[in-house]
Design an enzyme around this catalytic site. Structure first.
Site, PDB file in Angstrom:
ATOM      1  N   GLU A 142       0.824  -1.214   0.000  1.00  0.00           N
ATOM      2  CA  GLU A 142       0.000   0.000   0.000  1.00  0.00           C
ATOM      3  C   GLU A 142       0.855   1.260   0.000  1.00  0.00           C
ATOM      4  OE1 GLU A 142      -2.799  -3.058   1.598  1.00  0.00           O
ATOM      5  OE2 GLU A 142      -1.130  -2.198   2.735  1.00  0.00           O
ATOM      6  N   THR A 143       0.286   2.299  -0.568  1.00  0.00           N
ATOM      7  CA  THR A 143       0.850   3.652  -0.539  1.00  0.00           C
ATOM      8  C   THR A 143      -0.245   4.593  -0.062  1.00  0.00           C
ATOM      9  OG1 THR A 143       2.394   3.198  -2.351  1.00  0.00           O
ATOM     10  CG2 THR A 143       1.854   5.507  -1.930  1.00  0.00           C
TER      11      THR A 143
END
Length: 300
Positions: free
Chosen positions: A48-49
């Site tokens: 994830e970002t």
């Protein structure tokens, strides 16, 4: 002319660098389009970002958008824990002070956080009050096939393999022993069959196999190959669903320490406290530490 966007990389659900679950954080995502956010998440290629934006409600600290390499997610544990610790360490966001208690806006609604600084590595806690949703029971044979295990490796005394959601859907599968957990490997055709047969409408099926060492200690893994994540080192949203499930099954408060990522060389520790008498019927406190390991800039 290229616009420069700073970023930070944190290792989450750990107290030491180069372990836990890596997370990319863009502390000021104003002006980025949805397509740019998705492309940036694919460029980092982490599970994830996080993109930080001003809150819609000025009472809150920030609005977060969370992207996996191929899609946006409404909720995920390690991005929220890591971002909360980042904000607490910075002490300021969008020219406003950030203390040790604040609320962040997410795809499942505003979530309250508090920061514990009594240890060398800060620990963030969030409370997830989203109801635990049951989507499907999954046949033992199919759950075992998804993990490349024999059906005898699945433990069904407490519950059958179930797709549950407390923000994101997971197929929770209890295993008979630690060896079965270590031997688990995702089987893509079986995953595809499970997703086609048991859709949730909330995204692709991820599988969260776990083994209970005792009432307070759990070992787990998470596989999400159809979303481009072969294995995740630490999965807070799945841990929250497991905590809520165990709370329902045991009919009492549940406090567990979850070890994840050990089989892939990224040891992680996730703290879970689930309340049996919560007004919402499903209140789970998720906690963990995070350490900053990198920073840099993106030129777009």
């Amino acid at each position: 002319m290229a616009k420069v966007h700073p970023y930070h990389i944190f290792d989450v659900f750990t107290d030491r660098p180069l372990s836990g679950n890596p997370l990319a954080i863009l502390p000021d995502a104003k002006g980025l389009s949805d397509a740019q956010m998705q492309a940036i998440a694919a460029e980092f290629n982490l599970s994830e970002t996080v993109f930080i934006l001003p809150p819609k409600d000025p009472v809150h600290t920030a609005r977060l958008r969370i992207f996996a390499p191929r899609m946006e997610l409404p909720f995920a544990g390690h991005p929220l824990i890591g971002t909360a610790i980042h904000l607490a360490m910075e002490g300021e966001l969008f020219n406003r002070p950030v203390g040790d208690q604040f609320t962040l806006e997410t795809g499942i609604g505003p979530l309250p956080f508090d920061i514990d600084r009594t240890k060398e590595t800060p620990v963030a806690r969030l409370t997830n009050t989203v109801g635990l949703k049951h989507h499907h029971d999954v046949p033992i044979e199919l759950a075992a096939a998804c993990l490349s295990l024999p059906a005898s490796a699945i433990e069904t005394t407490a519950h059958s393999p179930q797709i549950l959601s407390k923000g994101l859907p997971y197929l929770l599968v209890e295993l008979a022993d630690r060896q079965a957990l270590s031997e688990s490997r995702p089987d893509i055709p079986a995953f595809s069959k499970a997703e086609a047969t048991y859709p949730t409408g909330e995204g692709p099926i991820s599988i969260y196999p776990y083994w209970q060492q005792d009432l307070r200690r759990v070992h787990a893994r998470m596989f999400d190959p159809l979303a481009g994540i072969f294995e995740d080192p630490a999965t807070g949203s799945a841990a929250a669903a497991l905590g809520a499930l165990l709370c329902q099954l045991r009919k009492t408060d549940v406090q567990i320490d979850i070890k994840q990522g050990y089989d892939m060389g990224r040891p992680s520790r996730i703290g879970i406290f689930a309340q049996s008498d919560a007004p919402s019927g499903s209140s789970v406190q998720l906690s963990g530490g995070a350490v900053k390991v990198m920073q840099g800039t993106l030129s777009l």
